[in-house]
Design a protein around this motif. Sequence first.
Motif, mmCIF file in Angstrom:
data_model
loop_
_atom_site.group_PDB
_atom_site.id
_atom_site.type_symbol
_atom_site.label_atom_id
_atom_site.label_comp_id
_atom_site.label_asym_id
_atom_site.label_seq_id
_atom_site.Cartn_x
_atom_site.Cartn_y
_atom_site.Cartn_z
ATOM 1 N N ILE A 115 0.852 -1.196 0.000
ATOM 2 C CA ILE A 115 0.000 0.000 0.000
ATOM 3 C C ILE A 115 0.881 1.238 0.000
ATOM 4 C CG2 ILE A 115 -1.688 1.342 1.293
ATOM 5 C CD1 ILE A 115 -2.597 -1.196 2.648
ATOM 6 N N PHE A 116 1.916 1.186 0.804
ATOM 7 C CA PHE A 116 2.767 2.372 0.984
ATOM 8 C C PHE A 116 4.136 2.194 0.307
ATOM 9 C CE2 PHE A 116 -0.028 2.285 4.809
ATOM 10 C CZ PHE A 116 -0.781 3.398 4.482
ATOM 11 N N ALA A 117 4.158 1.386 -0.733
ATOM 12 C CA ALA A 117 5.437 1.136 -1.417
ATOM 13 C C ALA A 117 6.070 2.461 -1.841
ATOM 14 C CB ALA A 117 5.197 0.257 -2.636
ATOM 15 N N GLY A 118 7.325 2.623 -1.549
ATOM 16 C CA GLY A 118 8.033 3.852 -1.923
ATOM 17 C C GLY A 118 8.081 4.870 -0.807
ATOM 18 N N PHE A 119 7.240 4.690 0.229
ATOM 19 C CA PHE A 119 7.280 5.615 1.363
ATOM 20 C C PHE A 119 8.440 5.249 2.280
ATOM 21 C CE2 PHE A 119 3.015 6.666 0.144
ATOM 22 C CZ PHE A 119 2.843 7.968 0.590
ATOM 23 N N GLU A 120 9.119 6.269 2.733
ATOM 24 C CA GLU A 120 10.202 6.056 3.701
ATOM 25 C C GLU A 120 9.623 5.373 4.957
ATOM 26 O OE1 GLU A 120 11.604 9.842 5.023
ATOM 27 O OE2 GLU A 120 12.254 8.979 6.909
ATOM 28 N N GLY A 121 10.208 4.282 5.357
ATOM 29 C CA GLY A 121 9.779 3.601 6.584
ATOM 30 C C GLY A 121 8.527 2.761 6.433
#
Lengths: 264, 116
Positions: A148-154
């Motif tokens: 879902i949050f691929a590419g988000f830091e952390g």
Amino acid sequence: MTDDIRALTAELARDPNSLAFLRLAEALRLREQLDAAATVVLAGLERHPDLADAHDLYARILADAGSLDAAREAWERAFALDSRHVGTLKGLAYLAFCDGDLDGALDRLESALGVDPTDESVVQALQTVREEAERRLAEGRLRAGTDIFAGFEGAEHGLLLADRRGLVLGGALRSVAGGDVAEEVAAYVAGAAQEAERTARLLDLGDWSAIVVEGAAGHLHLSAPAPEALLLVKRDRAVPPGRVALLARRAAATARGWLEAQRG
Amino acid sequence: MTAHLVRILDRVTRVRGVRGAMLVAAEDGLVIAESLMEGVRGNALAALAAALAGRLGRAAAATGVGSATFVHLEAARGALLLVPAGQGVLLVTITDAGVNLGLARLEMLRAVAEVA
């Protein structure tokens, strides 16, 4: 040459039709004398071509030598001769495991256990395959969530999407020690969100939009990207709260898109 | 003693947009001292703030961020700010939507240092 190999060689010389070749080849295999073991078992197979034990042993020698395709052929011949041969079922399970076919490996091992429920090596192998299956399942769940949050830091340790009932929808949350705390925290933040809603309403503050907690070791930012969902961002204390809020806003927009897609 | 605490709270309430500040027992939500603008319901604020702090404390512990040093509940028409003042006491502040959050936070942290 060790005594047992010398004795087995003599026994086989006395009676070339005996099954001593199986013990001799196995003894050689265990000593990693794979060429000699293969020579002995192939000579035995010329005399006993329908002996499943011999084909199984030859397959194990080939597998030890790293010739898995040839080992597969030998085990399949053994299986055709005796579909309840435990060694063969274990061998085919091993090949399935190597291919990543865990269901196939489990099927073979369960068949082997059906033949001999006391075989400890089968019990141990079953446990290993089941553990691997669970690990892959957990990894798959984690991957599906963090996607879902691929590419988000952390994204892999500090972004959690939960529903209002405290169930995890996606993302990942790990403790300082690295343990998965997503389910536990999802339950807590659902309670905290209810309390925030009550507090904001009774104090006439209107709808709540975010809760920021600055902790001794890190920051939390809780928001509601959609009426049915809660988003928790966790970062260590080195990240300023304002930056955490910006990240939370971006993640909330992504979460809204994901939720919209889930609704179809 | 109460007058001293109220003077400390007054420093917080002097920040534009702050409607009230109070010291609250974290465990039971009882008011210890308060400096509130008219219309702010002190008892309700104290009880709700203590309950919220408890819930958030458990969530913070589970995530491993440690004990909270500052909490900000942001809402459409204002905010609720909480700072632990030590010995089971919370400094609670209620604000309008347009408050200078950074200033309010600083004054709360200074006030807590004086209370302690």
